[in-house]
Scaffold this motif. Structure first.
Motif, mmCIF file in Angstrom:
data_model
loop_
_atom_site.group_PDB
_atom_site.id
_atom_site.type_symbol
_atom_site.label_atom_id
_atom_site.label_comp_id
_atom_site.label_asym_id
_atom_site.label_seq_id
_atom_site.Cartn_x
_atom_site.Cartn_y
_atom_site.Cartn_z
ATOM 1 N N ILE A 1 0.805 -1.216 0.000
ATOM 2 C CA ILE A 1 0.000 0.000 0.000
ATOM 3 C C ILE A 1 0.841 1.270 0.000
ATOM 4 O O ILE A 1 0.497 2.274 -0.611
ATOM 5 C CB ILE A 1 -0.989 -0.004 1.193
ATOM 6 C CG1 ILE A 1 -2.008 1.134 1.012
ATOM 7 C CG2 ILE A 1 -0.267 0.121 2.521
ATOM 8 C CD1 ILE A 1 -3.175 1.051 1.954
ATOM 9 N N SER A 2 1.984 1.228 0.671
ATOM 10 C CA SER A 2 2.848 2.413 0.679
ATOM 11 C C SER A 2 3.363 2.718 -0.723
ATOM 12 O O SER A 2 3.476 3.881 -1.125
ATOM 13 C CB SER A 2 4.023 2.209 1.636
ATOM 14 O OG SER A 2 4.787 1.078 1.252
ATOM 15 N N THR A 3 3.668 1.650 -1.473
ATOM 16 C CA THR A 3 4.104 1.827 -2.868
ATOM 17 C C THR A 3 2.970 2.403 -3.708
ATOM 18 O O THR A 3 3.196 3.238 -4.596
ATOM 19 C CB THR A 3 4.562 0.483 -3.461
ATOM 20 O OG1 THR A 3 5.511 -0.120 -2.581
ATOM 21 C CG2 THR A 3 5.192 0.681 -4.830
ATOM 22 N N ALA A 4 1.747 1.942 -3.430
ATOM 23 C CA ALA A 4 0.595 2.440 -4.180
ATOM 24 C C ALA A 4 0.392 3.933 -3.937
ATOM 25 O O ALA A 4 0.054 4.689 -4.853
ATOM 26 C CB ALA A 4 -0.664 1.663 -3.774
ATOM 27 N N ILE A 5 0.610 4.358 -2.695
ATOM 28 C CA ILE A 5 0.480 5.781 -2.389
ATOM 29 C C ILE A 5 1.531 6.587 -3.140
ATOM 30 O O ILE A 5 1.251 7.667 -3.670
ATOM 31 C CB ILE A 5 0.590 5.999 -0.866
ATOM 32 C CG1 ILE A 5 -0.625 5.363 -0.161
ATOM 33 C CG2 ILE A 5 0.683 7.491 -0.539
ATOM 34 C CD1 ILE A 5 -0.516 5.373 1.345
ATOM 35 N N GLU A 6 2.737 6.054 -3.210
ATOM 36 C CA GLU A 6 3.783 6.720 -3.982
ATOM 37 C C GLU A 6 3.402 6.789 -5.460
ATOM 38 O O GLU A 6 3.701 7.771 -6.145
ATOM 39 C CB GLU A 6 5.114 5.969 -3.815
ATOM 40 C CG GLU A 6 5.797 6.193 -2.485
ATOM 41 C CD GLU A 6 6.156 7.643 -2.267
ATOM 42 O OE1 GLU A 6 6.678 8.283 -3.216
ATOM 43 O OE2 GLU A 6 5.912 8.155 -1.165
ATOM 44 N N ALA A 7 2.730 5.737 -5.943
ATOM 45 C CA ALA A 7 2.320 5.696 -7.352
ATOM 46 C C ALA A 7 1.327 6.812 -7.667
ATOM 47 O O ALA A 7 1.377 7.421 -8.742
ATOM 48 C CB ALA A 7 1.712 4.332 -7.681
ATOM 49 N N THR A 8 0.427 7.087 -6.715
ATOM 50 C CA THR A 8 -0.536 8.168 -6.952
ATOM 51 C C THR A 8 0.166 9.518 -7.054
ATOM 52 O O THR A 8 -0.284 10.402 -7.786
ATOM 53 C CB THR A 8 -1.587 8.209 -5.831
ATOM 54 O OG1 THR A 8 -0.935 8.404 -4.572
ATOM 55 C CG2 THR A 8 -2.393 6.934 -5.784
ATOM 56 N N LYS A 9 1.263 9.662 -6.338
ATOM 57 C CA LYS A 9 2.041 10.899 -6.436
ATOM 58 C C LYS A 9 2.689 11.036 -7.808
ATOM 59 O O LYS A 9 2.950 12.149 -8.282
ATOM 60 C CB LYS A 9 3.113 10.945 -5.345
ATOM 61 C CG LYS A 9 2.547 11.036 -3.925
ATOM 62 C CD LYS A 9 3.658 11.055 -2.885
ATOM 63 C CE LYS A 9 3.090 11.142 -1.469
ATOM 64 N NZ LYS A 9 4.151 11.137 -0.434
ATOM 65 N N LYS A 10 2.963 9.902 -8.452
ATOM 66 C CA LYS A 10 3.569 9.920 -9.792
ATOM 67 C C LYS A 10 2.547 10.248 -10.875
ATOM 68 O O LYS A 10 2.920 10.599 -11.998
ATOM 69 C CB LYS A 10 4.199 8.563 -10.112
ATOM 70 C CG LYS A 10 5.477 8.273 -9.344
ATOM 71 C CD LYS A 10 6.141 7.006 -9.863
ATOM 72 C CE LYS A 10 6.578 7.173 -11.312
ATOM 73 N NZ LYS A 10 7.353 5.988 -11.788
ATOM 74 N N GLY A 11 1.262 10.092 -10.546
ATOM 75 C CA GLY A 11 0.234 10.368 -11.541
ATOM 76 C C GLY A 11 -0.750 9.247 -11.744
ATOM 77 O O GLY A 11 -1.650 9.356 -12.581
ATOM 78 N N VAL A 12 -0.589 8.132 -10.990
ATOM 79 C CA VAL A 12 -1.595 7.064 -11.050
ATOM 80 C C VAL A 12 -2.902 7.616 -10.502
ATOM 81 O O VAL A 12 -2.920 8.287 -9.467
ATOM 82 C CB VAL A 12 -1.130 5.827 -10.240
ATOM 83 C CG1 VAL A 12 -2.262 4.825 -10.109
ATOM 84 C CG2 VAL A 12 0.067 5.184 -10.920
ATOM 85 N N PHE A 13 -4.013 7.338 -11.161
ATOM 86 C CA PHE A 13 -5.292 7.950 -10.791
ATOM 87 C C PHE A 13 -5.794 7.456 -9.441
ATOM 88 O O PHE A 13 -6.274 8.234 -8.611
ATOM 89 C CB PHE A 13 -6.338 7.662 -11.877
ATOM 90 C CG PHE A 13 -7.679 8.280 -11.601
ATOM 91 C CD1 PHE A 13 -7.915 9.611 -11.910
ATOM 92 C CD2 PHE A 13 -8.702 7.547 -11.010
ATOM 93 C CE1 PHE A 13 -9.144 10.197 -11.636
ATOM 94 C CE2 PHE A 13 -9.923 8.120 -10.743
ATOM 95 C CZ PHE A 13 -10.153 9.452 -11.051
ATOM 96 N N ASP A 14 -5.716 6.146 -9.193
ATOM 97 C CA ASP A 14 -6.290 5.574 -7.976
ATOM 98 C C ASP A 14 -5.684 4.190 -7.756
ATOM 99 O O ASP A 14 -4.926 3.697 -8.600
ATOM 100 C CB ASP A 14 -7.811 5.466 -8.127
ATOM 101 C CG ASP A 14 -8.530 5.444 -6.782
ATOM 102 O OD1 ASP A 14 -7.846 5.303 -5.748
ATOM 103 O OD2 ASP A 14 -9.769 5.560 -6.777
ATOM 104 N N TYR A 15 -6.034 3.547 -6.639
ATOM 105 C CA TYR A 15 -5.591 2.162 -6.419
ATOM 106 C C TYR A 15 -6.710 1.379 -5.745
ATOM 107 O O TYR A 15 -7.549 1.931 -5.035
ATOM 108 C CB TYR A 15 -4.301 2.097 -5.606
ATOM 109 C CG TYR A 15 -4.406 2.629 -4.200
ATOM 110 C CD1 TYR A 15 -4.770 1.793 -3.138
ATOM 111 C CD2 TYR A 15 -4.110 3.965 -3.928
ATOM 112 C CE1 TYR A 15 -4.855 2.280 -1.847
ATOM 113 C CE2 TYR A 15 -4.190 4.460 -2.634
ATOM 114 C CZ TYR A 15 -4.572 3.613 -1.600
ATOM 115 O OH TYR A 15 -4.658 4.098 -0.322
#
Length: 471
Positions: free
Chosen positions: A84-98
């Motif tokens: 989940i921590s990686t997913a949060i970082e992904a949203t900062k990169k521009g991923v819309f949601d998880y």
């Protein structure tokens, strides 16, 4: 929406696809980064579900590849609790949601609803920016003319359906604006409104514009391109000036209207399109079918609901409100206030023929505002052709049989026209089928009737009256 599922587990593909189909979406599948790019190149995808642990590949690296390939589609990450921590970082990169694994269909539904709301908000922002930037005056859909009231009622009833609408009428009468109104009143209002201007391109380019093409289909086709049908998916496709559609493309459009199927130029794969068609033309399509320039079967397929837009001269009751609307818009643009038309100026506007219809009225009002010295726009501020046209034509020239006019207006117009062309009162009376005394009395009752005949024929008519009284 078209949803691409990117995961290395077959079971995830199966369960997610079932859930998506039940929600009314169309699922696509990819098992690797390479397949993902290929699927995105082959299909217009609305959203991607991407596994963060894609076999031996890193989901975030695949995300970077998707962006590097030029696809800005919203991406939702599949991830386990441990990531989940990686997913949060992904949203900062521009991923819309998880979405957390294991997930239930309701989580998928909520994620897709967030995507749809975001797309809707982006569309509204674009529309608001267009209004703020002053791209065009606000449109009023109210009318004092019965013919226009009927048109507005008809389009309001037709809009919620998916029936094809054909808008007919001269250029500049507002067919494009009415087409957009039909779209906004329909259930497709949140989807795209895409315009294809048929006369603007050659046959080859227009076919590509409409249906799309694949790389190498013709000289200059350096990459796969989606056509306007795909761009309008779920929304409305407006075919402007369809009377100019090349005959060779008419058969392909007919097939699409009948079967909702088409192929991109240079491709054999049959695709389906979900669009509502609204078409417009200033040409007489029935005459064109008789002359062989337009397919008769295509005409009948388009002519499900037809609307004939009247010229501006045929809706004189609306001219003051339309002119004031344009005036208010340009006054705001120019930082002026309290601007209005004089009564004489409004009368001249009503009496002019307006061959350019709404476009011409818009330009005339802008010109008047620039040139007038104070807040009141007078007849002298009008262009010479408008002053001359309103003086020579008058309100009589806009009358049409069956229009919203009183009998006395039509009589006045007819008598005025006959008097203008007759050599004498005797000849005018013979044409009208009345005697000269009756004609003279009608002219006395309506001073506007041919005043230039006063000096020439007054004594002649008076003598005729005296002779009639003696009899």
């Amino acid at each position: 929406m078209k949803v691409l599922i990117v995961d290395d587990e077959a079971n995830i593909h199966k369960t997610t696809s079932i859930a998506l189909k039940a929600m009314g979406h169309e699922p696509f599948s990819a098992y690797s980064g390479t397949q993902t790019i290929r699927k995105l190149d082959e299909n217009r995808i609305d959203v991607v579900f991407l596994d963060l642990r894609l076999g031996s590949e890193d989901g975030l690296e695949v995300f970077d590849k998707i962006r590097a390939s030029g696809h800005d589609v919203p991406i939702i990450i599949f991830t386990a609790y441990s990531s989940i921590s990686t997913a949060i970082e992904a949203t900062k990169k521009g991923v819309f949601d998880y979405v957390l694994k294991p997930f239930v269909p309701e989580q998928i539904r909520q994620a897709l609803e967030r995507v749809q709301k975001n797309i809707s908000l982006e569309t509204k922002v674009v529309e608001l920016e267009s209004q703020v930037s002053g791209a065009s005056p606000p449109v009023i859909f109210e009318s004092d003319q019965k013919s226009m009231q009927h048109i507005y009622r008809l389009t309001e009833r037709a809009a919620p359906s998916d029936a094809t609408v054909l808008l007919l009428g001269p250029s500049g009468t507002g067919k494009t604006v009415l087409a957009k109104r039909i779209h906004l009143l329909s259930e497709r209002a949140e989807k795209p409104f895409v315009v294809v201007h048929c006369p603007s391109l050659s046959k080859e380019l227009l076919e590509s514009e409409l249906f799309g093409h694949v790389k190498g289909a013709f000289t200059g086709a350096v990459k796969d391109t989606w056509g306007k049908i795909e761009a309008a998916d779920g929304g409305t496709l407006f075919l402007d000036e369809i009377g100019d559609l090349p005959f060779e493309i008419q058969a392909k459009l007919l097939r699409f209207l009948q079967e909702r199927q088409y192929e991109r130029v240079g491709e054999t794969k049959t695709r389906k399109g979900n669009v509502r068609i609204v078409a417009a033309t200033n040409k007489d399509l029935q005459a064109a079918t008789r002359e062989g320039g337009f397919r008769e079967d295509l005409f009948y397929r388009l002519n499900v609901i037809s609307v004939v837009m009247p010229s501006l001269a045929e809706r004189p009751a609306d001219i003051p409100a339309l002119a004031q609307n344009f005036l208010d818009y340009h006054a705001k643009q120019q930082g002026r206030s309290g601007c209005a038309f004089s009564d004489a100026c409004l009368s001249a506007l009503r009496n002019y023929e307006w061959p350019g219809n709404l476009r011409e009225l818009h330009n005339v009002v802008e010109r008047c505002l620039i040139l007038c010295d104070n807040g009141s726009i007078e007849v002298d501020d009008l262009p010479p052709e408008v002053r001359a046209g309103s003086a020579s034509g008058g309100p009589t020239s806009r009358l049409t049989i069956g229009g919203d006019f009183k009998l006395e207006e039509i009589e006045e117009a007819h008598i005025n026209g006959v008097l203008a062309n007759a050599k004498s009162y005797q000849q005018a009376a013979e044409i009208l089928g009345i005697n000269k005394t009756t004609l003279y009395r009608k002219r006395k009752r309506k001073p506007s009737l041919d005043p230039e005949h006063d000096g020439d024929h007054e004594s002649e008519v008076e003598e005729h009256e005296e002779a009639a009284s003696r009899v």
